[in-house]
Design a protein around this motif. Sequence first.
Motif, mmCIF file in Angstrom:
data_model
loop_
_atom_site.group_PDB
_atom_site.id
_atom_site.type_symbol
_atom_site.label_atom_id
_atom_site.label_comp_id
_atom_site.label_asym_id
_atom_site.label_seq_id
_atom_site.Cartn_x
_atom_site.Cartn_y
_atom_site.Cartn_z
ATOM 1 N N ARG A 133 0.837 -1.210 0.000
ATOM 2 C CA ARG A 133 0.000 0.000 0.000
ATOM 3 C C ARG A 133 0.867 1.253 0.000
ATOM 4 N N ALA A 134 1.956 1.215 0.762
ATOM 5 C CA ALA A 134 2.837 2.389 0.835
ATOM 6 C C ALA A 134 3.496 2.660 -0.518
ATOM 7 N N VAL A 135 3.964 1.624 -1.183
ATOM 8 C CA VAL A 135 4.599 1.793 -2.493
ATOM 9 C C VAL A 135 3.583 2.318 -3.505
ATOM 10 N N GLU A 136 2.377 1.770 -3.478
ATOM 11 C CA GLU A 136 1.357 2.184 -4.449
ATOM 12 C C GLU A 136 0.991 3.662 -4.303
ATOM 13 N N ARG A 137 1.054 4.184 -3.104
ATOM 14 C CA ARG A 137 0.712 5.600 -2.940
ATOM 15 C C ARG A 137 1.946 6.503 -2.854
ATOM 16 N N GLY A 138 3.131 5.933 -3.101
ATOM 17 C CA GLY A 138 4.358 6.726 -3.074
ATOM 18 C C GLY A 138 4.697 7.237 -1.691
ATOM 19 N N ASP A 139 4.342 6.463 -0.681
ATOM 20 C CA ASP A 139 4.535 6.869 0.713
ATOM 21 C C ASP A 139 5.953 6.475 1.151
ATOM 22 N N THR A 140 6.937 7.247 0.692
ATOM 23 C CA THR A 140 8.339 6.890 0.915
ATOM 24 C C THR A 140 9.134 8.048 1.516
ATOM 25 N N GLY A 141 8.477 8.874 2.289
ATOM 26 C CA GLY A 141 9.146 10.034 2.873
ATOM 27 C C GLY A 141 9.715 9.751 4.249
ATOM 28 N N TYR A 142 9.784 10.811 5.043
ATOM 29 C CA TYR A 142 10.353 10.697 6.383
ATOM 30 C C TYR A 142 9.381 10.030 7.351
ATOM 31 N N THR A 143 9.942 9.381 8.366
ATOM 32 C CA THR A 143 9.135 8.753 9.406
ATOM 33 C C THR A 143 8.501 9.838 10.280
ATOM 34 N N PRO A 144 7.183 9.769 10.539
ATOM 35 C CA PRO A 144 6.518 10.820 11.317
ATOM 36 C C PRO A 144 6.852 10.722 12.802
ATOM 37 N N PRO A 145 6.551 11.767 13.556
ATOM 38 C CA PRO A 145 6.837 11.753 14.995
ATOM 39 C C PRO A 145 6.123 10.634 15.760
ATOM 40 N N GLU A 146 4.944 10.247 15.313
ATOM 41 C CA GLU A 146 4.177 9.195 15.984
ATOM 42 C C GLU A 146 3.737 8.150 14.958
ATOM 43 N N PRO A 147 4.619 7.229 14.594
ATOM 44 C CA PRO A 147 4.284 6.256 13.553
ATOM 45 C C PRO A 147 3.463 5.068 14.033
ATOM 46 N N GLY A 148 3.137 5.026 15.319
ATOM 47 C CA GLY A 148 2.328 3.927 15.842
ATOM 48 C C GLY A 148 3.123 2.792 16.450
ATOM 49 N N ILE A 149 4.446 2.912 16.443
ATOM 50 C CA ILE A 149 5.298 1.832 16.943
ATOM 51 C C ILE A 149 5.075 1.593 18.431
ATOM 52 N N ARG A 150 4.969 2.686 19.184
ATOM 53 C CA ARG A 150 4.839 2.570 20.633
ATOM 54 C C ARG A 150 3.610 1.732 21.008
ATOM 55 N N ASP A 151 2.459 2.111 20.492
ATOM 56 C CA ASP A 151 1.224 1.403 20.847
ATOM 57 C C ASP A 151 1.263 -0.047 20.377
ATOM 58 N N ALA A 152 1.818 -0.275 19.201
ATOM 59 C CA ALA A 152 1.885 -1.636 18.677
ATOM 60 C C ALA A 152 2.760 -2.520 19.570
ATOM 61 N N PHE A 153 3.901 -1.985 19.994
ATOM 62 C CA PHE A 153 4.794 -2.777 20.839
ATOM 63 C C PHE A 153 4.190 -3.004 22.219
ATOM 64 N N VAL A 154 3.559 -2.000 22.771
ATOM 65 C CA VAL A 154 2.923 -2.158 24.084
ATOM 66 C C VAL A 154 1.900 -3.301 24.027
ATOM 67 N N GLY A 155 1.105 -3.349 22.978
ATOM 68 C CA GLY A 155 0.125 -4.417 22.834
ATOM 69 C C GLY A 155 0.770 -5.774 22.652
ATOM 70 N N PHE A 156 1.832 -5.828 21.839
ATOM 71 C CA PHE A 156 2.546 -7.081 21.589
ATOM 72 C C PHE A 156 3.148 -7.622 22.882
ATOM 73 N N ALA A 157 3.813 -6.757 23.639
ATOM 74 C CA ALA A 157 4.457 -7.184 24.884
ATOM 75 C C ALA A 157 3.435 -7.732 25.873
ATOM 76 N N GLN A 158 2.266 -7.120 25.923
ATOM 77 C CA GLN A 158 1.227 -7.596 26.832
ATOM 78 C C GLN A 158 0.708 -8.964 26.391
ATOM 79 N N ARG A 159 0.453 -9.123 25.089
ATOM 80 C CA ARG A 159 -0.079 -10.396 24.585
ATOM 81 C C ARG A 159 0.930 -11.526 24.687
ATOM 82 N N ARG A 160 2.161 -11.267 24.300
ATOM 83 C CA ARG A 160 3.143 -12.339 24.157
ATOM 84 C C ARG A 160 3.916 -12.623 25.440
#
Length: 386
Positions: A51-78
């Motif tokens: 999806r990112a390639v199709e829309r040319g979404d190849t710029g800089y990483t934003p300040p809040e890319p969602g990594i924090r919330d995703a990891f918090v959820g993963f750590a709790q589940r696993r």
Amino acid sequence: MSAIPLEALPIDELRQRSSTKWRRYPADVLPLFVAETDFALAPAISRALVRAVERGDTGYTPPEPGIRDAFVGFAQRRYGWSVEPAGVRWTCDVIMGVVELLRVVTKPGDRVIVTPPVYPPFYDTVVEAGAVVEKVPLLHGDAGWQLDLPGIEAALAAGARCVLLCNPHNPTGTVHSKASLAALADLAEAFGAAVISDEIHAPLVQSTVTFTPFLEASAAAARVGYIVTSASKAFNTAGLKCALMVASDPATIGVVQALPAEVEWRTGLFGAMAAVASFSPESDEWLDSLLARLDENARLLADLLAEHVPEAKYEIPDAGFLAWVDLSALGWGANPAERILHEARVALNAGPDFGEQGSGHVRINFGCSPDVLRDAIERIGVMTRS
């Protein structure tokens, strides 16, 4: 119900890849060295990147890319670990995160403890941060591989300022016990030292093994510790560049939050997208299937070595897809990987690269198909009979 083991891609398709594993050696070499695996991406990752390639979404990483919330959820589940969100930041890769933290918790010339045999970049990482390597090798006995806590205590008493931990340990695949980690934390706190724990292989701990994130080992561990981790080993996304630094005590959270903004800017946008997809519940089934395959392969490797290279010494690891194999009894010298590459056309990691304790050893990547693994060990077995 048990997960269905994941199937590796056909080797002809794998040889079309352009990564190190498939470009470093000629096509007649079976590459079982660098820590890349031979499986298709988890579907959630593929969808996000396409999806990112199709829309040319190849710029800089934003300040809040969602990594924090995703990891918090993963750590709790696993792991059942409730991560403090404020203590999570991200960067390019695990080694870069380790260097940045070492620069904060040590001064130039300070000694940093490493526990060989250990991931070779650890040595250069300490030097890059301006510190000095202090080796306290793992102990090995009937209970497997363990931290040499008395040796670490002596090094800390003599002035070492940090312990660079690998948990799960590379190359042995050891998952250190909660008691051992808590004892390490007590020592570090007693001597005013820090612990930085590389936990990149944590998502690959087998279900029969109890994994304790270092920060969860004890209250002291939370006070002295930092974790650096990534989805990249489990989900084979090292080229996309994204890792996390995690702290859980107010003081250490303050250290992580005070790191320069440039540390986060180094994160690859595709790496951030892949990390979010990897840590999402959508990828849990894929990860379980990968673990099932790795468990089967680890046991298959034991059977193959017993049949074709009975002189080899190998213990099934607690985690990961890397096997630490002692071939000293074959008399092939300090670096048997060199001879194996030349005669069997199988590429393995050289044991001495992990420290002098690796003399006579090789590291074998079994994150591949059973057929490739069987072919590789049979080739080495022919050498023992020639």
